[in-house]
Scaffold this motif. Structure first.
Motif, PDB file in Angstrom:
ATOM      1  N   LYS A   2      13.120  14.986  24.720  1.00  0.00           N
ATOM      2  CA  LYS A   2      11.805  14.592  24.228  1.00  0.00           C
ATOM      3  C   LYS A   2      11.115  13.704  25.256  1.00  0.00           C
ATOM      4  CE  LYS A   2      13.402  10.662  21.727  1.00  0.00           C
ATOM      5  NZ  LYS A   2      13.580   9.783  20.746  1.00  0.00           N
ATOM      6  N   LEU A   3       9.787  13.600  25.123  1.00  0.00           N
ATOM      7  CA  LEU A   3       9.019  12.762  26.035  1.00  0.00           C
ATOM      8  C   LEU A   3       9.547  11.334  25.993  1.00  0.00           C
ATOM      9  CD1 LEU A   3       5.374  14.002  25.410  1.00  0.00           C
ATOM     10  CD2 LEU A   3       6.898  14.577  27.289  1.00  0.00           C
ATOM     11  N   GLN A   7      15.190  12.707  32.354  1.00  0.00           N
ATOM     12  CA  GLN A   7      15.655  14.068  32.637  1.00  0.00           C
ATOM     13  C   GLN A   7      16.280  14.050  34.024  1.00  0.00           C
ATOM     14  OE1 GLN A   7      11.696  15.893  32.381  1.00  0.00           O
ATOM     15  NE2 GLN A   7      12.538  17.242  30.836  1.00  0.00           N
ATOM     16  N   ARG A  98      -0.529  17.966  32.825  1.00  0.00           N
ATOM     17  CA  ARG A  98       0.372  18.975  33.397  1.00  0.00           C
ATOM     18  C   ARG A  98       1.240  19.512  32.265  1.00  0.00           C
ATOM     19  NH1 ARG A  98       3.248  18.221  38.968  1.00  0.00           N
ATOM     20  NH2 ARG A  98       4.049  20.169  38.137  1.00  0.00           N
ATOM     21  N   GLU A  99       0.773  20.591  31.681  1.00  0.00           N
ATOM     22  CA  GLU A  99       1.498  21.193  30.562  1.00  0.00           C
ATOM     23  C   GLU A  99       2.910  21.593  30.962  1.00  0.00           C
ATOM     24  OE1 GLU A  99       0.418  21.150  27.507  1.00  0.00           O
ATOM     25  OE2 GLU A  99      -1.651  20.531  27.926  1.00  0.00           O
ATOM     26  N   ASP A 100       3.119  21.993  32.229  1.00  0.00           N
ATOM     27  CA  ASP A 100       4.452  22.374  32.680  1.00  0.00           C
ATOM     28  C   ASP A 100       5.443  21.226  32.550  1.00  0.00           C
ATOM     29  OD1 ASP A 100       2.941  21.140  34.805  1.00  0.00           O
ATOM     30  OD2 ASP A 100       4.404  21.862  36.258  1.00  0.00           O
ATOM     31  N   LEU A 102       4.975  18.583  30.413  1.00  0.00           N
ATOM     32  CA  LEU A 102       5.047  18.203  29.003  1.00  0.00           C
ATOM     33  C   LEU A 102       5.935  19.146  28.203  1.00  0.00           C
ATOM     34  CD1 LEU A 102       1.299  17.282  28.439  1.00  0.00           C
ATOM     35  CD2 LEU A 102       3.258  15.706  28.607  1.00  0.00           C
ATOM     36  N   ASN A 103       6.097  20.368  28.680  1.00  0.00           N
ATOM     37  CA  ASN A 103       6.900  21.360  27.966  1.00  0.00           C
ATOM     38  C   ASN A 103       8.271  21.589  28.601  1.00  0.00           C
ATOM     39  OD1 ASN A 103       4.868  21.901  26.031  1.00  0.00           O
ATOM     40  ND2 ASN A 103       3.768  23.081  27.568  1.00  0.00           N
ATOM     41  N   SER A 104       8.674  20.716  29.540  1.00  0.00           N
ATOM     42  CA  SER A 104       9.979  20.932  30.200  1.00  0.00           C
ATOM     43  C   SER A 104      11.095  20.206  29.494  1.00  0.00           C
ATOM     44  CB  SER A 104       9.904  20.496  31.652  1.00  0.00           C
ATOM     45  OG  SER A 104       9.620  19.126  31.754  1.00  0.00           O
TER      46      SER A 104
END
Length: 104
Positions: A2-3, A7, A98-100, A102-104
């Motif tokens: 999660k945000l 990571q 940057r959706e990439d 946010l969705n990683s």
């Protein structure tokens, strides 16, 4: 994942993507000495602030060495990559989102 959680990208890099605003977002990148962010580009405007350490960032073929307390602007669509010259902590800010990431 999660945000706001760390990571692990590889053995030398980890990142923490923070919850975004409507059009702006940030993440913290923790580089160990020798960590490399591969060359890439994106349509997002970016700021990179070195909170600690020392990095070399190459933007469109031009090298810049930054130390703690310094910031750099990466224009939209410019190829860029980074190498950590020391253990470093870098705050990166992007607009638009940057959706990439946010969705990683």
């Amino acid at each position: 994942m999660k945000l706001g959680d760390w990571q692990q990208i590889n053995e030398l890099i980890r990142r923490k993507v923070f919850p975004p605003g409507e059009q702006i977002m940030s993440m913290l990148v923790d580089f160990k000495k020798g960590g490399t962010g591969p060359e890439h580009s994106h349509p997002h405007e970016q700021l990179g602030f070195v909170a600690s350490g020392k990095i070399k960032i190459t933007i469109a073929g031009v090298e810049h060495v930054l130390v703690a307390g310094e910031q750099i602007h990466v224009p939209s669509d410019q190829p860029h990559f980074v190498v950590a010259l020391e253990d470093s902590l870098v705050l990166e800010t992007f607009t638009p989102l940057r959706e990439d990431l946010l969705n990683s």
